[in-house]
Design an enzyme around this catalytic site. Structure first.
Site, PDB file in Angstrom:
ATOM      1  CG  ASP A 146      27.092 -68.668 -57.483  1.00 21.38           C
ATOM      2  OD1 ASP A 146      27.443 -67.765 -57.988  1.00 21.38           O
ATOM      3  OD2 ASP A 146      25.909 -68.635 -57.502  1.00 21.38           O
TER       4      ASP A 146
ATOM      5  CE  LYS B  60      25.588 -73.580 -54.763  1.00 20.18           C
ATOM      6  NZ  LYS B  60      25.770 -72.248 -55.365  1.00 20.18           N
TER       7      LYS B  60
ATOM      8  N   GLY C 205      17.263 -71.557 -51.296  1.00 21.46           N
ATOM      9  CA  GLY C 205      17.973 -72.401 -50.773  1.00 21.46           C
ATOM     10  C   GLY C 205      19.412 -72.331 -50.546  1.00 21.46           C
ATOM     11  CB  THR C 206      21.844 -70.997 -53.257  1.00 21.19           C
ATOM     12  OG1 THR C 206      21.429 -72.055 -54.074  1.00 21.19           O
ATOM     13  CG2 THR C 206      23.393 -70.628 -53.403  1.00 21.19           C
TER      14      THR C 206
END
Length: 317
Positions: free
Chosen positions: A175, A198, A231-232
């Site tokens: 990120d 994202k 998850g990421t």
């Protein structure tokens, strides 16, 4: 590292969250762990007994505030109070993983800043100093009015990747917030960086991922500070493969790995996940894909430097 540290005024104690790491730290320093016991009443109350004199000593207590977070925070608070009442000269809390670090600001109305609350609790209990690793938000250091030494995990992770002989590497931040960390690792590996951009088009709709940077045909190494439910990191790995990356590795300092994390990593495109032992990994989390590196040499060196009033900043490199 010394094999026999002779200064009897330095004492290292541990509580229940990461005893194996504490044993490694004491071994690297060349001392033995202090004698103490933690017992629990049937209603859940914690009782701590320090079984040797600490009067006038510089005490270092090793305790990650990992799962169960509240239990481990309470153990540490009670230990600090016990040491204070036993006339320890300084009470240095070594918190390899600082829980509640993700609650570091008000993102919405009427939210608490729990990270600041926990800092206040440690100070009020009587802590003299904090030694920690890779805080989720560096400004958490400012939540304390006592010295905070924040060590960094990138050199440990970087040394590991250098030894693996991977070719055509690109370091990827999952990120925008992790770009600084990715750049630090990339500088060590003399590699370019890429960023996963994202967004959610609307609530409960899957994330759309765009890759900023060239990853075509390259070996991608994802880096984060914390991997919780994974998850990421697993979505990011899938996006990298779909966008042309040859293979994907991942690393982080703090392997929280809660809930579905292990299943997600096992079933993901990630070839290897490299983590440190700031958090003790239970046996069911020690799968073949996960490699754990020790931070004990780094923390033990920091403890000796603090005790001998030497600079800790050299450890940041």
């Amino acid at each position: 590292m010394s094999t026999g540290y002779n200064d009897s005024s330095l004492k290292v104690f541990t509580l229940n969250s990461n005893q194996r790491l504490a044993e490694e730290i004491a071994a690297h320093i060349g001392t033995e762990l202090g004698k103490s016991s933690v017992t629990t009443f049937s209603d859940g109350e914690i009782q701590i007994n320090i079984e040797e004199s600490v009067r006038g000593c510089d005490v270092y207590v090793v305790q990650s505030t990992s799962e169960p977070v509240n239990q481990h925070i309470m153990e540490l608070l009670i230990m600090i109070d016990a040491l204070k009442r036993a006339s320890a000269a300084t009470i240095n809390v070594v918190i390899p993983y600082y829980g509640y670090a993700r609650q570091d600001r008000k993102a919405r109305s009427r939210e608490p800043i729990t990270s600041k609350l926990v800092a206040d609790l440690f100070q009020t209990a009587g802590a003299s100093r904090v030694i920690t690793l890779d805080l989720h938000a560096p400004q958490i250091q400012g939540f304390f009015d006592i010295p905070v030494d924040q060590l960094v995990g990138v050199p440990i992770l970087g040394d590991y990747w250098q030894q693996q002989g991977l070719e055509d590497i690109v370091v990827v931040s999952p990120d925008h917030g992790g770009v600084t960390r990715a750049r630090q690792l990339a500088d060590r590996l003399k590699a370019p960086i890429a960023i996963i951009d994202k967004r959610r088009p609307r609530p409960n709709v899957a994330e759309v991922m765009n890759i900023v940077g060239n990853i075509e045909g390259k070996t991608a190494i994802l880096i984060d500070d914390i991997i919780d439910t994974a998850g990421t990191i697993t979505l990011g790995a899938n996006a990298l493969i779909e966008s042309g990356a040859k293979e994907v590795y991942a690393c982080c300092t703090h392997p929280v790995l809660s809930g579905p994390a292990i299943d997600r990593i096992h079933n993901s495109k990630i070839k290897e996940l490299v983590v440190t032992n700031t958090i003790f990994l239970k046996e069911e989390k020690q799968i073949e894909k996960v490699t754990q590196l020790s931070v004990a040499p780094l923390i033990s060196e920091a403890i000796i430097r603090v005790h001998e009033l030497e600079s800790v900043s050299v450890l940041f490199d």
